[in-house]
Design a protein around this motif. Sequence first.
Motif, PDB file in Angstrom:
ATOM      1  N   PHE A 125     -10.548  -6.010   0.432  1.00  0.00           N
ATOM      2  CA  PHE A 125     -11.490  -6.644   0.576  1.00  0.00           C
ATOM      3  C   PHE A 125     -11.992  -6.340   2.720  1.00  0.00           C
ATOM      4  O   PHE A 125     -12.755  -6.340   2.904  1.00  0.00           O
ATOM      5  CB  PHE A 125     -12.266  -7.419   0.339  1.00  0.00           C
ATOM      6  CG  PHE A 125     -13.340  -8.581   0.908  1.00  0.00           C
ATOM      7  CD1 PHE A 125     -14.454  -8.298  -0.243  1.00  0.00           C
ATOM      8  CD2 PHE A 125     -13.744  -9.081   1.989  1.00  0.00           C
ATOM      9  CE1 PHE A 125     -15.890  -8.415   0.387  1.00  0.00           C
ATOM     10  CE2 PHE A 125     -14.668  -9.367   1.730  1.00  0.00           C
ATOM     11  CZ  PHE A 125     -16.309  -8.783   1.281  1.00  0.00           C
ATOM     12  N   LEU A 126     -11.295  -7.118   2.880  1.00  0.00           N
ATOM     13  CA  LEU A 126     -10.787  -6.226   4.152  1.00  0.00           C
ATOM     14  C   LEU A 126     -10.276  -5.294   5.321  1.00  0.00           C
ATOM     15  O   LEU A 126     -10.899  -4.979   5.880  1.00  0.00           O
ATOM     16  CB  LEU A 126      -9.785  -6.885   4.850  1.00  0.00           C
ATOM     17  CG  LEU A 126      -9.649  -9.279   4.673  1.00  0.00           C
ATOM     18  CD1 LEU A 126      -8.595  -9.574   4.852  1.00  0.00           C
ATOM     19  CD2 LEU A 126     -10.708  -9.711   5.275  1.00  0.00           C
ATOM     20  N   ARG A 127      -9.992  -4.263   3.725  1.00  0.00           N
ATOM     21  CA  ARG A 127      -9.750  -2.961   4.626  1.00  0.00           C
ATOM     22  C   ARG A 127     -11.227  -2.782   4.284  1.00  0.00           C
ATOM     23  O   ARG A 127     -11.811  -1.465   5.016  1.00  0.00           O
ATOM     24  CB  ARG A 127      -9.314  -2.419   3.662  1.00  0.00           C
ATOM     25  CG  ARG A 127      -7.540  -2.285   3.880  1.00  0.00           C
ATOM     26  CD  ARG A 127      -6.650  -0.981   3.103  1.00  0.00           C
ATOM     27  NE  ARG A 127      -6.399  -1.635   1.439  1.00  0.00           N
ATOM     28  CZ  ARG A 127      -5.218  -2.540   0.951  1.00  0.00           C
ATOM     29  NH1 ARG A 127      -4.602  -3.149   1.833  1.00  0.00           N
ATOM     30  NH2 ARG A 127      -6.116  -2.960  -0.331  1.00  0.00           N
ATOM     31  N   ASP A 128     -11.884  -3.088   3.033  1.00  0.00           N
ATOM     32  CA  ASP A 128     -13.621  -2.219   2.481  1.00  0.00           C
ATOM     33  C   ASP A 128     -14.310  -2.497   3.965  1.00  0.00           C
ATOM     34  O   ASP A 128     -15.229  -2.001   4.379  1.00  0.00           O
ATOM     35  CB  ASP A 128     -13.933  -2.795   1.492  1.00  0.00           C
ATOM     36  CG  ASP A 128     -13.211  -2.114   0.521  1.00  0.00           C
ATOM     37  OD1 ASP A 128     -12.056  -0.753   0.203  1.00  0.00           O
ATOM     38  OD2 ASP A 128     -13.255  -2.882  -0.935  1.00  0.00           O
ATOM     39  N   LEU A 129     -14.220  -3.775   4.540  1.00  0.00           N
ATOM     40  CA  LEU A 129     -14.456  -4.296   5.909  1.00  0.00           C
ATOM     41  C   LEU A 129     -14.581  -3.516   7.276  1.00  0.00           C
ATOM     42  O   LEU A 129     -15.141  -3.264   7.808  1.00  0.00           O
ATOM     43  CB  LEU A 129     -14.223  -5.405   6.648  1.00  0.00           C
ATOM     44  CG  LEU A 129     -14.795  -6.310   5.591  1.00  0.00           C
ATOM     45  CD1 LEU A 129     -14.268  -7.891   5.750  1.00  0.00           C
ATOM     46  CD2 LEU A 129     -16.356  -6.793   5.198  1.00  0.00           C
ATOM     47  N   GLY A 130     -13.213  -2.605   6.734  1.00  0.00           N
ATOM     48  CA  GLY A 130     -13.112  -1.206   8.450  1.00  0.00           C
ATOM     49  C   GLY A 130     -12.279  -1.866   8.862  1.00  0.00           C
ATOM     50  O   GLY A 130     -11.979  -1.206  10.109  1.00  0.00           O
ATOM     51  N   SER A 132      -8.317  -2.259  10.436  1.00  0.00           N
ATOM     52  CA  SER A 132      -6.948  -1.468  10.138  1.00  0.00           C
ATOM     53  C   SER A 132      -6.182  -2.391   9.637  1.00  0.00           C
ATOM     54  O   SER A 132      -5.705  -3.768   9.695  1.00  0.00           O
ATOM     55  CB  SER A 132      -6.555  -0.716  11.679  1.00  0.00           C
ATOM     56  OG  SER A 132      -6.359  -2.379  12.413  1.00  0.00           O
ATOM     57  N   GLU A 133      -4.874  -1.825   9.044  1.00  0.00           N
ATOM     58  CA  GLU A 133      -3.340  -2.968   8.743  1.00  0.00           C
ATOM     59  C   GLU A 133      -3.306  -3.772   9.702  1.00  0.00           C
ATOM     60  O   GLU A 133      -2.946  -4.421   9.233  1.00  0.00           O
ATOM     61  CB  GLU A 133      -2.254  -1.864   8.053  1.00  0.00           C
ATOM     62  CG  GLU A 133      -1.611  -1.879   7.971  1.00  0.00           C
ATOM     63  CD  GLU A 133      -0.317  -1.899   7.127  1.00  0.00           C
ATOM     64  OE1 GLU A 133       0.587  -1.211   8.111  1.00  0.00           O
ATOM     65  OE2 GLU A 133       0.042  -1.165   5.999  1.00  0.00           O
ATOM     66  N   LEU A 134      -3.061  -3.363  10.915  1.00  0.00           N
ATOM     67  CA  LEU A 134      -2.680  -4.095  12.161  1.00  0.00           C
ATOM     68  C   LEU A 134      -3.876  -5.582  12.359  1.00  0.00           C
ATOM     69  O   LEU A 134      -3.308  -6.406  12.543  1.00  0.00           O
ATOM     70  CB  LEU A 134      -2.866  -3.004  13.159  1.00  0.00           C
ATOM     71  CG  LEU A 134      -1.999  -4.004  14.627  1.00  0.00           C
ATOM     72  CD1 LEU A 134      -0.889  -4.365  13.792  1.00  0.00           C
ATOM     73  CD2 LEU A 134      -1.944  -2.957  16.309  1.00  0.00           C
ATOM     74  N   ASP A 135      -4.967  -4.964  12.326  1.00  0.00           N
ATOM     75  CA  ASP A 135      -5.486  -5.642  12.049  1.00  0.00           C
ATOM     76  C   ASP A 135      -6.072  -6.726  11.212  1.00  0.00           C
ATOM     77  O   ASP A 135      -5.929  -7.555  11.323  1.00  0.00           O
ATOM     78  CB  ASP A 135      -7.498  -5.222  11.775  1.00  0.00           C
ATOM     79  CG  ASP A 135      -7.537  -4.436  12.938  1.00  0.00           C
ATOM     80  OD1 ASP A 135      -6.822  -4.492  13.929  1.00  0.00           O
ATOM     81  OD2 ASP A 135      -9.292  -4.146  13.242  1.00  0.00           O
ATOM     82  N   ILE A 136      -5.621  -6.326   9.557  1.00  0.00           N
ATOM     83  CA  ILE A 136      -6.126  -7.251   8.679  1.00  0.00           C
ATOM     84  C   ILE A 136      -4.215  -8.087   8.882  1.00  0.00           C
ATOM     85  O   ILE A 136      -4.211  -9.915   8.671  1.00  0.00           O
ATOM     86  CB  ILE A 136      -5.322  -6.677   7.743  1.00  0.00           C
ATOM     87  CG1 ILE A 136      -6.437  -5.918   7.445  1.00  0.00           C
ATOM     88  CG2 ILE A 136      -4.803  -7.569   6.403  1.00  0.00           C
ATOM     89  CD1 ILE A 136      -7.258  -4.576   6.101  1.00  0.00           C
TER      90      ILE A 136
END
Length: 404
Positions: A125-130, A132-136
């Motif tokens: 879901f967080l990836r679908d928000l746009g 990145s892996e580092l952001d997540i």
Amino acid sequence: MAAATLRSVLRRNRLLPLFETCHLRDRLFFSSSVDAAAVTAGGTMSPDPHFMVEYLVNSCGFSPSEAVKFSIPLALLRSTEKPDAVLNFMRSQGFDGAAIRKIISLKPTYLCYNVETNLAPKFQFLRDLGLSELDIVDVILKNNGILHYNVHRSFVPKLEMWESLLGSRELVLKHLKKTGWLFFSSVEKTLHPNLKFLRDECGIPEERLSVVLRSRPQLITNKPKSLRALVARADELGMPRQSRMFVWTLDVLQMLRKERFEAKFELMRSFGWSESEFSSAVRKAPTFLRMSLDMMRRKMEFFINAVGYTPSLIASQPTILLYSLQKRVIPRFHVTEMLKSKGLWTGQCKFAWILIMSETKFMEKFVLPHKENVPELLDIMRVAGACKRNDTLHLASEDEKGLN
């Protein structure tokens, strides 16, 4: 040696009897078939009641004493199947050892979560928000509760609410990446009641509220009772609810404990401000209260002793207190004083107006026309520019320290 250390820590923390009691209870009440099923399900099965302590040391890197503390909520685990799966998944998502330890220390039972049904959908879901892996990784370290929320029942409604309030998905993600509280507030119990109170009872248009929330969204996350108390404090200052400064006043007051507010009032009174002058200044420029007591004192002393302003004049034009002393006030004052001493400026323009000027306009009017005859002016402005660059590198200016 490691086992002896763990046993020593357990004794020191008075947990060994608890683990031994639990182990005896498990032997009495759990059938061998249940134990066998746990082993065949995957992971490792240990008859040692301290196996999770040892696991946290060996697999996560906790110290023995930390492992004892964090193993208590995991006392019912009889296999490392789920912890192994969680750790492997977290590592595959970019979490290093320190990040994993932080997450587990905040809530050890994350090690009991099902990766496929609980964790993986949230990361997706967080990836679908746009993100990145580092952001997540950053978002979850600041908002570990995301791992606990139900995506559709909790996370999506909050996301939609914040997107509506802030006006864009980009702003929501920006705040999500830098704060640890954005998604903790309940839509039903906090956000909706606060919005309704400010809009319907205080008469604040939603678009005006949105302007403040874009930079200071924490205002709407106050408990409804606390928000009403902030409104009462603003009312006591005589701030009209229809004023565009009303919401900014609420924002300042939520950051300012009453004792600090009183201390700043006493400081300004020591310079000669009356209670009515203080209230009037707050109504005109409430954000000047964000300054530390030391910076507030230094600015008042400079305007009074160097510029020659009276305390009452400052109270009537409190916006001059919002400008940086080192980056704007002092450099511009030195430039104008140097020009006056050389007969190159009459000084007819009020200093308050000079402070309002943009950097470009000030340079064009007071510095560049005299750069040949008075090269020192450029030096003054270079020093001011260096202060700005230094503040940018450190992400905080001197004027913004000690707000509470």
